[in-house]
Motif scaffolding. Sequence first.
Motif, PDB file in Angstrom:
ATOM      1  N   ASP A  63      -5.965  -2.518  -1.720  1.00  0.00           N
ATOM      2  CA  ASP A  63      -5.969  -1.471  -0.710  1.00  0.00           C
ATOM      3  C   ASP A  63      -6.045  -2.097   0.676  1.00  0.00           C
ATOM      4  OD1 ASP A  63      -6.165   0.788   0.808  1.00  0.00           O
ATOM      5  OD2 ASP A  63      -8.171   1.347   0.130  1.00  0.00           O
ATOM      6  N   ALA A  64      -4.914  -2.130   1.365  1.00  0.00           N
ATOM      7  CA  ALA A  64      -4.847  -2.766   2.674  1.00  0.00           C
ATOM      8  C   ALA A  64      -5.404  -1.886   3.782  1.00  0.00           C
ATOM      9  CB  ALA A  64      -3.402  -3.131   3.001  1.00  0.00           C
ATOM     10  N   SER A  65      -5.704  -0.640   3.493  1.00  0.00           N
ATOM     11  CA  SER A  65      -6.116   0.278   4.557  1.00  0.00           C
ATOM     12  C   SER A  65      -7.392  -0.182   5.258  1.00  0.00           C
ATOM     13  CB  SER A  65      -6.299   1.695   4.007  1.00  0.00           C
ATOM     14  OG  SER A  65      -7.335   1.728   3.045  1.00  0.00           O
ATOM     15  N   ALA A  66      -8.299  -0.824   4.542  1.00  0.00           N
ATOM     16  CA  ALA A  66      -9.549  -1.267   5.155  1.00  0.00           C
ATOM     17  C   ALA A  66      -9.358  -2.523   5.997  1.00  0.00           C
ATOM     18  CB  ALA A  66     -10.595  -1.521   4.074  1.00  0.00           C
ATOM     19  N   TYR A  67      -8.243  -3.210   5.820  1.00  0.00           N
ATOM     20  CA  TYR A  67      -8.002  -4.452   6.561  1.00  0.00           C
ATOM     21  C   TYR A  67      -7.685  -4.170   8.018  1.00  0.00           C
ATOM     22  CZ  TYR A  67      -6.203  -9.053   7.688  1.00  0.00           C
ATOM     23  OH  TYR A  67      -5.995 -10.273   8.264  1.00  0.00           O
ATOM     24  N   GLU A  83      -5.154   0.457  14.870  1.00  0.00           N
ATOM     25  CA  GLU A  83      -3.997  -0.355  14.483  1.00  0.00           C
ATOM     26  C   GLU A  83      -3.021   0.446  13.629  1.00  0.00           C
ATOM     27  OE1 GLU A  83      -5.449  -4.915  14.193  1.00  0.00           O
ATOM     28  OE2 GLU A  83      -6.538  -3.476  12.923  1.00  0.00           O
ATOM     29  N   TRP A  84      -3.533   1.287  12.733  1.00  0.00           N
ATOM     30  CA  TRP A  84      -2.659   2.132  11.929  1.00  0.00           C
ATOM     31  C   TRP A  84      -1.905   3.120  12.810  1.00  0.00           C
ATOM     32  CZ3 TRP A  84      -1.026   0.741   7.475  1.00  0.00           C
ATOM     33  CH2 TRP A  84      -1.840   0.029   6.594  1.00  0.00           C
ATOM     34  N   LYS A 133       2.434   3.349  13.574  1.00  0.00           N
ATOM     35  CA  LYS A 133       3.307   4.505  13.348  1.00  0.00           C
ATOM     36  C   LYS A 133       4.480   4.532  14.315  1.00  0.00           C
ATOM     37  CE  LYS A 133      -0.186   7.653  11.467  1.00  0.00           C
ATOM     38  NZ  LYS A 133      -0.938   8.894  11.733  1.00  0.00           N
ATOM     39  N   THR A 134       4.266   4.024  15.521  1.00  0.00           N
ATOM     40  CA  THR A 134       5.317   4.063  16.536  1.00  0.00           C
ATOM     41  C   THR A 134       5.887   2.678  16.833  1.00  0.00           C
ATOM     42  OG1 THR A 134       3.668   3.893  18.290  1.00  0.00           O
ATOM     43  CG2 THR A 134       4.338   6.107  17.628  1.00  0.00           C
TER      44      THR A 134
END
Length: 88
Positions: free
Chosen positions: A41-45, A50-51, A55-56
Amino acid sequence: MTKTFKAVYEKGVLRPVDELSLPDQSRVTVTISDATPFEGDASAYFSEEEWERAKTDTVTLEEVRRALSSIDGSLSDAVIESRDERFT
């Protein structure tokens, strides 16, 4: 030869979690990292900011290829160095 393995530090001694296939009395160099390895799960990295920025992001594949080709040494070393800088 390079091996990566998990170990436990107990009473002043690093003890591998699994058996290593090394001859007794082998001398090795140990590199210690307290960073949690990526396990799916890369979301916590990355931070929430940053996420949102990603998006843009308008980076093209050609720009990525150009950037990757400029890395001296191995890509994995560059990633590790970048990660170390990020968490210090």
